[in-house]
Write a protein that holds these residues in place. Structure first.
Motif, PDB file in Angstrom:
ATOM      1  N   VAL A 103      41.234  61.110  58.962  1.00  0.00           N
ATOM      2  CA  VAL A 103      41.062  61.836  60.213  1.00  0.00           C
ATOM      3  C   VAL A 103      41.398  60.987  61.435  1.00  0.00           C
ATOM      4  O   VAL A 103      41.390  61.498  62.565  1.00  0.00           O
ATOM      5  CB  VAL A 103      39.622  62.366  60.335  1.00  0.00           C
ATOM      6  CG1 VAL A 103      39.342  63.405  59.267  1.00  0.00           C
ATOM      7  CG2 VAL A 103      38.612  61.224  60.278  1.00  0.00           C
ATOM      8  N   GLY A 104      41.657  59.723  61.265  1.00  0.00           N
ATOM      9  CA  GLY A 104      41.990  58.885  62.412  1.00  0.00           C
ATOM     10  C   GLY A 104      41.796  57.410  62.108  1.00  0.00           C
ATOM     11  O   GLY A 104      41.649  57.001  60.947  1.00  0.00           O
ATOM     12  N   GLU A 117      37.164  61.512  56.263  1.00  0.00           N
ATOM     13  CA  GLU A 117      36.172  62.572  56.199  1.00  0.00           C
ATOM     14  C   GLU A 117      36.102  63.052  54.752  1.00  0.00           C
ATOM     15  O   GLU A 117      37.140  63.332  54.134  1.00  0.00           O
ATOM     16  CB  GLU A 117      36.583  63.733  57.103  1.00  0.00           C
ATOM     17  CG  GLU A 117      35.533  64.815  57.231  1.00  0.00           C
ATOM     18  CD  GLU A 117      35.986  65.902  58.195  1.00  0.00           C
ATOM     19  OE1 GLU A 117      36.744  66.800  57.755  1.00  0.00           O
ATOM     20  OE2 GLU A 117      35.605  65.835  59.377  1.00  0.00           O
ATOM     21  N   TYR A 118      34.907  63.086  54.216  1.00  0.00           N
ATOM     22  CA  TYR A 118      34.733  63.424  52.802  1.00  0.00           C
ATOM     23  C   TYR A 118      34.271  64.878  52.670  1.00  0.00           C
ATOM     24  O   TYR A 118      33.345  65.323  53.359  1.00  0.00           O
ATOM     25  CB  TYR A 118      33.712  62.493  52.153  1.00  0.00           C
ATOM     26  CG  TYR A 118      34.199  61.057  52.093  1.00  0.00           C
ATOM     27  CD1 TYR A 118      34.917  60.604  50.997  1.00  0.00           C
ATOM     28  CD2 TYR A 118      33.949  60.183  53.153  1.00  0.00           C
ATOM     29  CE1 TYR A 118      35.376  59.280  50.960  1.00  0.00           C
ATOM     30  CE2 TYR A 118      34.404  58.871  53.115  1.00  0.00           C
ATOM     31  CZ  TYR A 118      35.120  58.433  52.018  1.00  0.00           C
ATOM     32  OH  TYR A 118      35.585  57.129  51.977  1.00  0.00           O
ATOM     33  N   THR A 119      34.937  65.602  51.770  1.00  0.00           N
ATOM     34  CA  THR A 119      34.613  66.999  51.521  1.00  0.00           C
ATOM     35  C   THR A 119      33.594  67.096  50.396  1.00  0.00           C
ATOM     36  O   THR A 119      33.799  66.532  49.314  1.00  0.00           O
ATOM     37  CB  THR A 119      35.873  67.791  51.133  1.00  0.00           C
ATOM     38  OG1 THR A 119      36.841  67.650  52.182  1.00  0.00           O
ATOM     39  CG2 THR A 119      35.548  69.255  50.926  1.00  0.00           C
ATOM     40  N   ARG A 120      32.491  67.777  50.649  1.00  0.00           N
ATOM     41  CA  ARG A 120      31.457  67.918  49.625  1.00  0.00           C
ATOM     42  C   ARG A 120      31.946  68.863  48.520  1.00  0.00           C
ATOM     43  O   ARG A 120      32.562  69.899  48.794  1.00  0.00           O
ATOM     44  CB  ARG A 120      30.179  68.467  50.258  1.00  0.00           C
ATOM     45  CG  ARG A 120      29.037  68.637  49.259  1.00  0.00           C
ATOM     46  CD  ARG A 120      27.781  69.127  49.956  1.00  0.00           C
ATOM     47  NE  ARG A 120      27.310  68.151  50.939  1.00  0.00           N
ATOM     48  CZ  ARG A 120      26.216  68.350  51.673  1.00  0.00           C
ATOM     49  NH1 ARG A 120      25.517  69.474  51.540  1.00  0.00           N
ATOM     50  NH2 ARG A 120      25.848  67.429  52.537  1.00  0.00           N
ATOM     51  N   VAL A 121      31.678  68.473  47.299  1.00  0.00           N
ATOM     52  CA  VAL A 121      32.073  69.289  46.152  1.00  0.00           C
ATOM     53  C   VAL A 121      30.822  69.880  45.508  1.00  0.00           C
ATOM     54  O   VAL A 121      29.714  69.362  45.663  1.00  0.00           O
ATOM     55  CB  VAL A 121      32.862  68.456  45.124  1.00  0.00           C
ATOM     56  CG1 VAL A 121      34.154  67.939  45.726  1.00  0.00           C
ATOM     57  CG2 VAL A 121      32.012  67.296  44.609  1.00  0.00           C
ATOM     58  N   VAL A 122      31.032  70.950  44.777  1.00  0.00           N
ATOM     59  CA  VAL A 122      29.934  71.630  44.090  1.00  0.00           C
ATOM     60  C   VAL A 122      29.946  71.233  42.627  1.00  0.00           C
ATOM     61  O   VAL A 122      30.957  71.384  41.932  1.00  0.00           O
ATOM     62  CB  VAL A 122      30.061  73.163  44.225  1.00  0.00           C
ATOM     63  CG1 VAL A 122      28.920  73.847  43.479  1.00  0.00           C
ATOM     64  CG2 VAL A 122      30.071  73.552  45.695  1.00  0.00           C
ATOM     65  N   CYS A 123      28.847  70.693  42.182  1.00  0.00           N
ATOM     66  CA  CYS A 123      28.738  70.287  40.783  1.00  0.00           C
ATOM     67  C   CYS A 123      28.201  71.467  39.957  1.00  0.00           C
ATOM     68  O   CYS A 123      27.299  72.195  40.399  1.00  0.00           O
ATOM     69  CB  CYS A 123      27.808  69.093  40.640  1.00  0.00           C
ATOM     70  SG  CYS A 123      28.408  67.592  41.464  1.00  0.00           S
ATOM     71  N   CYS A 135      31.098  67.458  37.413  1.00  0.00           N
ATOM     72  CA  CYS A 135      30.902  67.178  38.839  1.00  0.00           C
ATOM     73  C   CYS A 135      32.171  66.497  39.329  1.00  0.00           C
ATOM     74  O   CYS A 135      32.320  65.270  39.185  1.00  0.00           O
ATOM     75  CB  CYS A 135      29.677  66.294  39.055  1.00  0.00           C
ATOM     76  SG  CYS A 135      29.241  66.103  40.806  1.00  0.00           S
ATOM     77  N   PRO A 136      33.106  67.238  39.860  1.00  0.00           N
ATOM     78  CA  PRO A 136      34.384  66.655  40.286  1.00  0.00           C
ATOM     79  C   PRO A 136      34.193  65.661  41.428  1.00  0.00           C
ATOM     80  O   PRO A 136      33.230  65.754  42.198  1.00  0.00           O
ATOM     81  CB  PRO A 136      35.178  67.887  40.742  1.00  0.00           C
ATOM     82  CG  PRO A 136      34.152  68.899  41.088  1.00  0.00           C
ATOM     83  CD  PRO A 136      33.009  68.665  40.156  1.00  0.00           C
ATOM     84  N   PRO A 137      35.118  64.694  41.547  1.00  0.00           N
ATOM     85  CA  PRO A 137      35.018  63.709  42.635  1.00  0.00           C
ATOM     86  C   PRO A 137      35.225  64.360  43.985  1.00  0.00           C
ATOM     87  O   PRO A 137      35.916  65.367  44.118  1.00  0.00           O
ATOM     88  CB  PRO A 137      36.141  62.724  42.314  1.00  0.00           C
ATOM     89  CG  PRO A 137      37.121  63.503  41.498  1.00  0.00           C
ATOM     90  CD  PRO A 137      36.304  64.468  40.696  1.00  0.00           C
ATOM     91  N   SER A 138      34.589  63.777  44.985  1.00  0.00           N
ATOM     92  CA  SER A 138      34.734  64.313  46.347  1.00  0.00           C
ATOM     93  C   SER A 138      36.128  64.006  46.876  1.00  0.00           C
ATOM     94  O   SER A 138      36.762  63.020  46.485  1.00  0.00           O
ATOM     95  CB  SER A 138      33.675  63.695  47.257  1.00  0.00           C
ATOM     96  OG  SER A 138      33.838  62.292  47.306  1.00  0.00           O
ATOM     97  N   ASN A 139      36.598  64.844  47.761  1.00  0.00           N
ATOM     98  CA  ASN A 139      37.907  64.655  48.365  1.00  0.00           C
ATOM     99  C   ASN A 139      37.763  63.953  49.710  1.00  0.00           C
ATOM    100  O   ASN A 139      36.853  64.247  50.476  1.00  0.00           O
ATOM    101  CB  ASN A 139      38.594  66.009  48.572  1.00  0.00           C
ATOM    102  CG  ASN A 139      38.841  66.722  47.252  1.00  0.00           C
ATOM    103  OD1 ASN A 139      39.184  66.085  46.259  1.00  0.00           O
ATOM    104  ND2 ASN A 139      38.645  68.040  47.243  1.00  0.00           N
ATOM    105  N   GLN A 140      38.668  63.015  49.980  1.00  0.00           N
ATOM    106  CA  GLN A 140      38.662  62.331  51.268  1.00  0.00           C
ATOM    107  C   GLN A 140      39.919  62.684  52.048  1.00  0.00           C
ATOM    108  O   GLN A 140      40.997  62.847  51.488  1.00  0.00           O
ATOM    109  CB  GLN A 140      38.552  60.817  51.103  1.00  0.00           C
ATOM    110  CG  GLN A 140      39.749  60.160  50.433  1.00  0.00           C
ATOM    111  CD  GLN A 140      39.588  58.646  50.387  1.00  0.00           C
ATOM    112  OE1 GLN A 140      38.482  58.123  50.472  1.00  0.00           O
ATOM    113  NE2 GLN A 140      40.688  57.941  50.261  1.00  0.00           N
ATOM    114  N   ARG A 141      39.757  62.765  53.363  1.00  0.00           N
ATOM    115  CA  ARG A 141      40.878  63.126  54.225  1.00  0.00           C
ATOM    116  C   ARG A 141      40.910  62.176  55.415  1.00  0.00           C
ATOM    117  O   ARG A 141      39.892  61.940  56.069  1.00  0.00           O
ATOM    118  CB  ARG A 141      40.711  64.566  54.714  1.00  0.00           C
ATOM    119  CG  ARG A 141      41.847  65.071  55.595  1.00  0.00           C
ATOM    120  CD  ARG A 141      41.662  66.569  55.864  1.00  0.00           C
ATOM    121  NE  ARG A 141      40.456  66.844  56.636  1.00  0.00           N
ATOM    122  CZ  ARG A 141      40.415  66.889  57.972  1.00  0.00           C
ATOM    123  NH1 ARG A 141      41.517  66.645  58.677  1.00  0.00           N
ATOM    124  NH2 ARG A 141      39.292  67.167  58.595  1.00  0.00           N
TER     125      ARG A 141
END
Length: 276
Positions: free
Chosen positions: A145-146, A126-132, A137-143
């Motif tokens: 989830v299964g 699951e990818y977390t949207r980041v605010v640029c 513009c930082p890279p998106s975070n992934q988590r």
């Protein structure tokens, strides 16, 4: 006798170098003669597919088509399961796959006609949207989830008329997708031979008619090639494509009618004849 003795006497009087030279010239002439005879033989030897072609030829084509009702059906069943851990996802997928396989066997499908063609375990993120901002513009975070487990099973059916019933049966037992239903002929060799013979006969008739019009005679076949292929019925995809069947199977208890149609086996031949 005197002449023979005289010849032998003259040979004994010749220097050894001259005798060797005469022998070498004789052997050379014999080798040239044999080489010329061999070349002549190869020049006259013509056969189908050889690099040597006749100087006067005609080329014709023929087509043969044979139609036959398919005697086999093939389709694929896919089971997909997602869970927080690999073990849980595999257990759930295995339970459904075993249930489907047991049903297929009870419906008359032979064990050697049921084959797993693909098995995958993939992580789900699951990818977390980041605010640029204006400056970065930082890279998106992934988590994680299964995990997703999916197994694809290929099924061959010896009675094509049972294909619709089997599709409904696997759908009611937890299959996620069913696709690629196709109708085939188990052994096409005999049918292919029939189509080829029809194509050859047509080519021969064309050649004979052309030779008669040209006022020449056909000598032999000096070239041959074949293009052969079949036209099976279009693969069947439930509702326009691979489709989830968990809910679909509950909507209808009636097996779909799946006409098998006819397969067409085609042979195109190209024959070259020597003429004179």
């Amino acid at each position: 006798m005197d002449e023979q003795m005289g010849g032998e006497r003259r040979m004994r009087m010749m220097p050894p170098e001259l005798i060797i030279r005469i022998g070498a010239v004789t052997l050379g002439l014999l080798a040239l003669f044999l080489l010329a005879q061999t070349f002549k033989t190869f020049k006259e030897y013509r056969y189908i597919g050889s690099g040597v072609t006749a100087s006067n030829t005609i080329s014709v084509s023929g087509t043969g088509e044979v139609f036959a009702v398919p005697d086999r059906a093939t389709f694929t069943v896919t089971i997909r399961e997602e869970a927080p851990t690999v073990a849980v996802a595999q257990d759930e997928a295995t339970e459904k796959a075993n249930d489907i396989i047991a049903y297929l066997k009870s419906a008359g499908v032979e064990e050697n006609d049921i084959k797993t063609v693909n098995y995958n375990v993939n992580p789900k993120y699951e990818y977390t949207r980041v605010v640029c901002t204006e400056f970065s513009c930082p890279p998106s975070n992934q988590r994680l989830v299964g995990f997703e487990v999916w197994q694809m099973i290929e099924v061959k059916v010896q009675d094509p008329q049972k294909a619709g019933e089997l599709l409904t049966g696997v759908g009611s037992r937890g299959a996620s997708e069913v696709s690629s239903l196709s109708f085939t002929i188990e052994d096409e060799d005999e049918l292919q031979a029939q189509a080829r013979q029809m194509a050859i006969d047509e080519a021969r008739e064309k050649a004979q008619a052309l030779a008669q019009q040209l006022g020449v005679s056909i000598v032999r076949v000096v070239g041959f090639s074949e293009d052969s292929y079949g036209y099976p019925p279009m693969p069947y995809y439930a509702r326009g494509g691979a489709v989830a069947l968990d809910a679909v199977a509950m909507e209808s208890k009636v097996a779909p009618e799946l006409p098998t149609g006819e397969n067409k086996i085609t042979s195109n031949v190209h024959v070259t004849y020597e003429i004179r």
